[in-house]
Write a protein that holds these residues in place. Sequence first.
Motif, PDB file in Angstrom:
ATOM      1  N   ALA A 128      -0.691   2.400   4.316  1.00  0.00           N
ATOM      2  CA  ALA A 128      -1.129   3.532   5.138  1.00  0.00           C
ATOM      3  C   ALA A 128      -1.435   3.072   6.555  1.00  0.00           C
ATOM      4  O   ALA A 128      -1.073   3.728   7.539  1.00  0.00           O
ATOM      5  CB  ALA A 128      -2.366   4.175   4.506  1.00  0.00           C
ATOM      6  N   ALA A 129      -2.103   1.923   6.667  1.00  0.00           N
ATOM      7  CA  ALA A 129      -2.485   1.409   7.983  1.00  0.00           C
ATOM      8  C   ALA A 129      -1.264   1.047   8.817  1.00  0.00           C
ATOM      9  O   ALA A 129      -1.191   1.366  10.012  1.00  0.00           O
ATOM     10  CB  ALA A 129      -3.388   0.185   7.815  1.00  0.00           C
ATOM     11  N   VAL A 130      -0.276   0.385   8.194  1.00  0.00           N
ATOM     12  CA  VAL A 130       0.891  -0.047   8.962  1.00  0.00           C
ATOM     13  C   VAL A 130       1.725   1.158   9.407  1.00  0.00           C
ATOM     14  O   VAL A 130       2.281   1.165  10.517  1.00  0.00           O
ATOM     15  CB  VAL A 130       1.746  -1.048   8.167  1.00  0.00           C
ATOM     16  N   ALA A 131       1.807   2.190   8.582  1.00  0.00           N
ATOM     17  CA  ALA A 131       2.570   3.384   8.961  1.00  0.00           C
ATOM     18  C   ALA A 131       1.903   4.109  10.132  1.00  0.00           C
ATOM     19  O   ALA A 131       2.582   4.534  11.078  1.00  0.00           O
ATOM     20  CB  ALA A 131       2.700   4.324   7.759  1.00  0.00           C
ATOM     21  N   LEU A 167       7.816   4.797  -0.475  1.00  0.00           N
ATOM     22  CA  LEU A 167       8.002   5.105  -1.891  1.00  0.00           C
ATOM     23  C   LEU A 167       7.084   4.313  -2.794  1.00  0.00           C
ATOM     24  O   LEU A 167       7.203   4.390  -4.002  1.00  0.00           O
ATOM     25  CB  LEU A 167       9.466   4.844  -2.292  1.00  0.00           C
ATOM     26  N   GLU A 168       6.189   3.540  -2.201  1.00  0.00           N
ATOM     27  CA  GLU A 168       5.269   2.747  -3.009  1.00  0.00           C
ATOM     28  C   GLU A 168       4.409   3.655  -3.886  1.00  0.00           C
ATOM     29  O   GLU A 168       3.820   4.628  -3.397  1.00  0.00           O
ATOM     30  CB  GLU A 168       4.348   1.907  -2.112  1.00  0.00           C
ATOM     31  N   GLY A 169       4.365   3.380  -5.154  1.00  0.00           N
ATOM     32  CA  GLY A 169       3.537   4.177  -6.056  1.00  0.00           C
ATOM     33  C   GLY A 169       4.179   5.467  -6.512  1.00  0.00           C
ATOM     34  O   GLY A 169       3.541   6.290  -7.149  1.00  0.00           O
ATOM     35  N   SER A 170       5.476   5.675  -6.193  1.00  0.00           N
ATOM     36  CA  SER A 170       6.154   6.899  -6.653  1.00  0.00           C
ATOM     37  C   SER A 170       6.272   6.882  -8.160  1.00  0.00           C
ATOM     38  O   SER A 170       6.485   5.839  -8.773  1.00  0.00           O
ATOM     39  CB  SER A 170       7.546   6.978  -6.040  1.00  0.00           C
ATOM     40  N   PRO A 171       6.155   8.047  -8.799  1.00  0.00           N
ATOM     41  CA  PRO A 171       6.312   8.094 -10.245  1.00  0.00           C
ATOM     42  C   PRO A 171       7.727   7.723 -10.641  1.00  0.00           C
ATOM     43  O   PRO A 171       8.681   7.995  -9.928  1.00  0.00           O
ATOM     44  CB  PRO A 171       6.011   9.571 -10.584  1.00  0.00           C
ATOM     45  N   ALA A 172       7.872   7.070 -11.799  1.00  0.00           N
ATOM     46  CA  ALA A 172       9.202   6.649 -12.255  1.00  0.00           C
ATOM     47  C   ALA A 172      10.027   7.846 -12.650  1.00  0.00           C
ATOM     48  O   ALA A 172       9.490   8.850 -13.096  1.00  0.00           O
ATOM     49  CB  ALA A 172       9.035   5.693 -13.428  1.00  0.00           C
ATOM     50  N   GLY A 178     -16.715   7.740   2.849  1.00  0.00           N
ATOM     51  CA  GLY A 178     -16.114   7.725   4.176  1.00  0.00           C
ATOM     52  C   GLY A 178     -14.705   8.276   4.157  1.00  0.00           C
ATOM     53  O   GLY A 178     -14.327   9.081   5.016  1.00  0.00           O
ATOM     54  N   ARG A 179     -13.901   7.874   3.165  1.00  0.00           N
ATOM     55  CA  ARG A 179     -12.514   8.348   3.075  1.00  0.00           C
ATOM     56  C   ARG A 179     -12.444   9.835   2.780  1.00  0.00           C
ATOM     57  O   ARG A 179     -11.599  10.540   3.325  1.00  0.00           O
ATOM     58  CB  ARG A 179     -11.754   7.576   1.987  1.00  0.00           C
ATOM     59  N   ALA A 217      -1.987   8.304   3.187  1.00  0.00           N
ATOM     60  CA  ALA A 217      -3.393   8.683   3.340  1.00  0.00           C
ATOM     61  C   ALA A 217      -3.778   9.762   2.338  1.00  0.00           C
ATOM     62  O   ALA A 217      -4.877   9.742   1.769  1.00  0.00           O
ATOM     63  CB  ALA A 217      -3.664   9.159   4.771  1.00  0.00           C
ATOM     64  N   SER A 218      -2.871  10.703   2.098  1.00  0.00           N
ATOM     65  CA  SER A 218      -3.140  11.763   1.131  1.00  0.00           C
ATOM     66  C   SER A 218      -3.332  11.181  -0.265  1.00  0.00           C
ATOM     67  O   SER A 218      -4.236  11.587  -1.007  1.00  0.00           O
ATOM     68  CB  SER A 218      -1.998  12.778   1.136  1.00  0.00           C
ATOM     69  N   ALA A 219      -2.485  10.208  -0.628  1.00  0.00           N
ATOM     70  CA  ALA A 219      -2.604   9.578  -1.951  1.00  0.00           C
ATOM     71  C   ALA A 219      -3.921   8.830  -2.098  1.00  0.00           C
ATOM     72  O   ALA A 219      -4.469   8.728  -3.196  1.00  0.00           O
ATOM     73  CB  ALA A 219      -1.437   8.623  -2.174  1.00  0.00           C
TER      74      ALA A 219
END
Length: 343
Positions: A167-170, A338-343, A15-16, A197-199
């Motif tokens: 993603a939903a809240v944004a 920035l959630e999940g951004s690479p360090a 679905g996604r 959503a892209s991620a």
Amino acid sequence: RLLLLGGVSVIEACGRSGRWTDGLTLSERVLELAQSVGAEYVAAAARLARTEITCGLGQWTEALAEFDQIAASPAIKRDRNLAAAAAWGVYKAQALQDETKRRAGLPDAPRRWRAPGRPSADPAAAAALMADVVDYLVDANRLREAQSWQRDLAALVAHSGHPAARAAVALSLGTLLSRSNDWRASVGAYRAAIQHASALHDMLGEARANNGLALALLEIGDTESKSEGRERLSLAHSVLARLNARPDVEKCEAGAKRFGLRPRQRRPSAANRTPGSLTRREREVLALVMNGLTNRQIANRLTISEKTAEGHVGNILAKLSCSSRIKAAELARATGLLEGSPA
């Protein structure tokens, strides 16, 4: 055994990613197997994943039949999210076909579920339901009620930090801000939704966010905004048309018509899929802005010139359509940008 254990997850992934025909075909196999062995919960969960696709296609009669069967399943007694989703699905499918039903209040099951939904053990499912309710209430012009649900959705994000919840809240925040005519703030929310959503490889969510972003940019109306708005509109329309997401295509075309536009058919590519998103360096700078650092402090931390740091901050504010560093930091926190951004 594999279908029983992981079939529902694969249907959701189909679905996604826009493989809707594959998802529907697989759901039939999972349902047949689950019913043959009495796996009631798997059958109900497969039906719910299936309705995500049928609703996207605008097949409300088929979706209503599935929701009715979920509501009649003994499995809903063991899963609060499933029970609420079934009750909400029945109401929405009926309301979209019957104006009288549309004017009625929300059913009791989602209302009762709402408070315990905030610390849900399944935040992705809870966020999807809350965001769908917000979107429906905004369409029905019941903004105060929508804002109340949005606050609960934000609380769920704060509790779980789940990527799908972010993603939903944004996306729902962009919808609410647009309905309030706060176009610049909605642009920032939609950009965050696009990145999330892209991620997640969520084609429908990304296309919806691109459509919302396009209309907000067109409302802002300066030359640069209108140019990007037309591009975003065509991109969203192409993806939605390829998915055959009829309700969203109609919404996209109706929005375009308000501006005298007809979306061009185009094929998204890696180069144009999410134009305007933050670069890795800009995400690093935004993280430091959120921590209250000045341009000079950012320059020292990243070993760049103060002028370069100032340029990065300016680009961030422009891309997020924020008028100040404080507003950019608030938006990033609210949407988990920035959630999940690479360090």
